[in-house]
Design a protein around this motif. Sequence first.
Motif, PDB file in Angstrom:
ATOM      1  N   GLU A 221      -6.780   5.155  12.152  1.00  0.00           N
ATOM      2  CA  GLU A 221      -6.537   4.218  11.007  1.00  0.00           C
ATOM      3  C   GLU A 221      -7.933   3.670  10.639  1.00  0.00           C
ATOM      4  OE1 GLU A 221      -4.061   0.014  10.231  1.00  0.00           O
ATOM      5  OE2 GLU A 221      -3.928   1.152  12.065  1.00  0.00           O
ATOM      6  N   HIS A 222      -8.800   3.698  11.506  1.00  0.00           N
ATOM      7  CA  HIS A 222     -10.102   3.185  10.983  1.00  0.00           C
ATOM      8  C   HIS A 222     -11.072   4.214  10.252  1.00  0.00           C
ATOM      9  CE1 HIS A 222     -10.421  -0.003  14.340  1.00  0.00           C
ATOM     10  NE2 HIS A 222      -9.422  -0.209  13.835  1.00  0.00           N
ATOM     11  N   GLN A 223     -10.484   5.437  10.214  1.00  0.00           N
ATOM     12  CA  GLN A 223     -11.332   6.230   9.354  1.00  0.00           C
ATOM     13  C   GLN A 223     -10.909   6.529   8.116  1.00  0.00           C
ATOM     14  OE1 GLN A 223     -13.736   7.872  10.965  1.00  0.00           O
ATOM     15  NE2 GLN A 223     -13.108   6.993  13.029  1.00  0.00           N
ATOM     16  N   ALA A 224      -9.757   5.976   7.483  1.00  0.00           N
ATOM     17  CA  ALA A 224      -9.208   5.738   6.285  1.00  0.00           C
ATOM     18  C   ALA A 224     -10.431   5.489   5.430  1.00  0.00           C
ATOM     19  CB  ALA A 224      -8.060   4.874   6.186  1.00  0.00           C
ATOM     20  N   GLY A 225     -11.273   4.432   5.463  1.00  0.00           N
ATOM     21  CA  GLY A 225     -12.382   4.175   4.641  1.00  0.00           C
ATOM     22  C   GLY A 225     -13.341   5.151   4.405  1.00  0.00           C
TER      23      GLY A 225
ATOM     24  N   ALA B 213      -5.243   9.893  -0.775  1.00  0.00           N
ATOM     25  CA  ALA B 213      -6.525   8.993   0.040  1.00  0.00           C
ATOM     26  C   ALA B 213      -5.497   7.737   0.658  1.00  0.00           C
ATOM     27  CB  ALA B 213      -7.224   8.283  -1.302  1.00  0.00           C
ATOM     28  N   VAL B 214      -4.631   7.170  -0.100  1.00  0.00           N
ATOM     29  CA  VAL B 214      -3.853   6.090   0.575  1.00  0.00           C
ATOM     30  C   VAL B 214      -3.137   6.468   1.763  1.00  0.00           C
ATOM     31  CG1 VAL B 214      -1.772   4.665   0.207  1.00  0.00           C
ATOM     32  CG2 VAL B 214      -3.296   4.855  -1.713  1.00  0.00           C
ATOM     33  N   PHE B 215      -2.539   7.757   1.882  1.00  0.00           N
ATOM     34  CA  PHE B 215      -1.915   8.070   3.152  1.00  0.00           C
ATOM     35  C   PHE B 215      -2.842   9.002   3.997  1.00  0.00           C
ATOM     36  CE2 PHE B 215       1.717   7.537   0.180  1.00  0.00           C
ATOM     37  CZ  PHE B 215       2.470   6.617   0.946  1.00  0.00           C
ATOM     38  N   SER B 216      -4.315   8.595   3.876  1.00  0.00           N
ATOM     39  CA  SER B 216      -5.100   9.552   4.683  1.00  0.00           C
ATOM     40  C   SER B 216      -5.163   9.277   6.178  1.00  0.00           C
ATOM     41  CB  SER B 216      -6.515   9.074   4.192  1.00  0.00           C
ATOM     42  OG  SER B 216      -6.932   7.531   4.422  1.00  0.00           O
ATOM     43  N   THR B 217      -4.842   8.240   6.405  1.00  0.00           N
ATOM     44  CA  THR B 217      -4.294   8.021   8.076  1.00  0.00           C
ATOM     45  C   THR B 217      -3.348   9.200   8.748  1.00  0.00           C
ATOM     46  OG1 THR B 217      -5.081   5.791   7.678  1.00  0.00           O
ATOM     47  CG2 THR B 217      -3.933   6.249   9.852  1.00  0.00           C
TER      48      THR B 217
ATOM     49  N   ARG C 163       0.923  -1.289   0.156  1.00  0.00           N
ATOM     50  CA  ARG C 163      -0.044   0.022  -0.052  1.00  0.00           C
ATOM     51  C   ARG C 163       0.878   1.105  -0.089  1.00  0.00           C
ATOM     52  NH1 ARG C 163      -4.746   1.160   4.253  1.00  0.00           N
ATOM     53  NH2 ARG C 163      -5.347   3.416   3.701  1.00  0.00           N
ATOM     54  N   THR C 164       1.960   1.264   0.896  1.00  0.00           N
ATOM     55  CA  THR C 164       2.687   2.305   0.778  1.00  0.00           C
ATOM     56  C   THR C 164       3.619   2.657  -0.427  1.00  0.00           C
ATOM     57  OG1 THR C 164       3.312   1.782   3.256  1.00  0.00           O
ATOM     58  CG2 THR C 164       4.852   3.553   2.113  1.00  0.00           C
TER      59      THR C 164
END
Length: 442
Positions: A272-276, A234-238, A190-191
């Motif tokens: 981390e759960h808010q990334a979705g 979006a990928v690094f949203s956390t 993902r990174t």
Amino acid sequence: MFTLAMRSVRKRPGRFAGTLLSAFLGAVITMAFNSMHDTAGAPGVDDTSAETLGLAGGVVGGYSTLLVFFAVASTLTVNVRQRAEEIALLRSTGATPAQIKRMVTGEAVVIGLVAALLAIGPAMLAGNLLLDMFKDTGQVAAGVDYAFGPIGLGAGFGITLLASAGAAFLAVRRATRAAAGGRAPRTRLRTVGGVLALVSGAGGVASTFAMDADEPSLMAGPAYGAIFLAIGFAVFSTGLLRALLALLERPLGVLAGGSGYLAVRSLRRRAEHQAGMLMPLILFTGIGTATLCIQAAESAAIDASGLVKSVEDKNLETLNTVVVGIIVVFCCVMLVNSLYAATSYRVREFGGQRLAGATPRQVLGAVGVEAGLLTVTGVLFGTVAGLAGLVPFVLVRRGAEMPADAPLIWAGIVAVGAAATVLTTLATARRSLRVPAVAAVA
């Protein structure tokens, strides 16, 4: 394990409703636009019509592949996280991580297959409507008949099943490792993907300055650059959310009181759960702003030059409008599904806060502040991505100016995203607070 997956889907279909809806919409869009390739390849289709249809199928088909994966991944990630206790129980009774992965992936494949089957009829209807739209604008000859064949059908089933299986596999890896008491696996893939998206986006934006002002493909570089930047953010949203919280923690604690304190503490713990939820917001804001504003600038430049729009210009304008429409539908579905699932799952947390002394109004206020912070984060980085594409295009395109209606376009995009985020979160939280506190924590 596939049999177990079938039983799980039949026993608790409500659990998979959000994933089914996301996969269904993705399959409809994928089949409808890829069927343009079937239509273009039919006997008697002229070259101009075939080019228009092939462009529609290729461009939007590529968008739909990314959006299907993000839509299914966002709902499946929330679903798997909510099943942490179930996965831990399976591990304690002897199930291996590989078996759990096969079960969850099997469930996703079943859902994807059902979604693709249900999508055939609506996809054919949508494809017909799309062809009629091209005919009405003069981009496709009136005598071209619609064809739904192996390309549309194969793309719909293939993309939906692969996206479902891939998203489920990635989501369950972390859950099985956590259930075993170990550290969650590092998301290296993902990174790397996020870094590549940011680099590709920067390259696409930079390529604008290497092109001639009247180059027909000038819009492609900044538009795709903005899209890839939005995907990277979006990928690094956390991490982006955590950085923003670090800046806003004290001001929110002062301005919002107890609700602000609860919101910041909850978001830091669950970042981390808010990334979705952040992914669809960033994608929607970034892609929508870049696509619509760049198209508005291009149309203004053509009108200022006194030229008549060519068939290619009309194709691009139509595709940009359709793409943004698809993004609106997908992102709203992703956002509503993820927010509803994530908020409704917090019944026990809300009950614990109330037993600790928080009033229902304070809990609801904290949830509202959380939704506001998520909206600000998504809009901020989505806007950065959109402007990164728009500004270079305006600077290079001869005769183009910053569109006068760009602020209105941006405000409309933000209003839709903010309304979906705040209203869904508050409505779901209010419903969850109806459960008595003692019953919620039982």
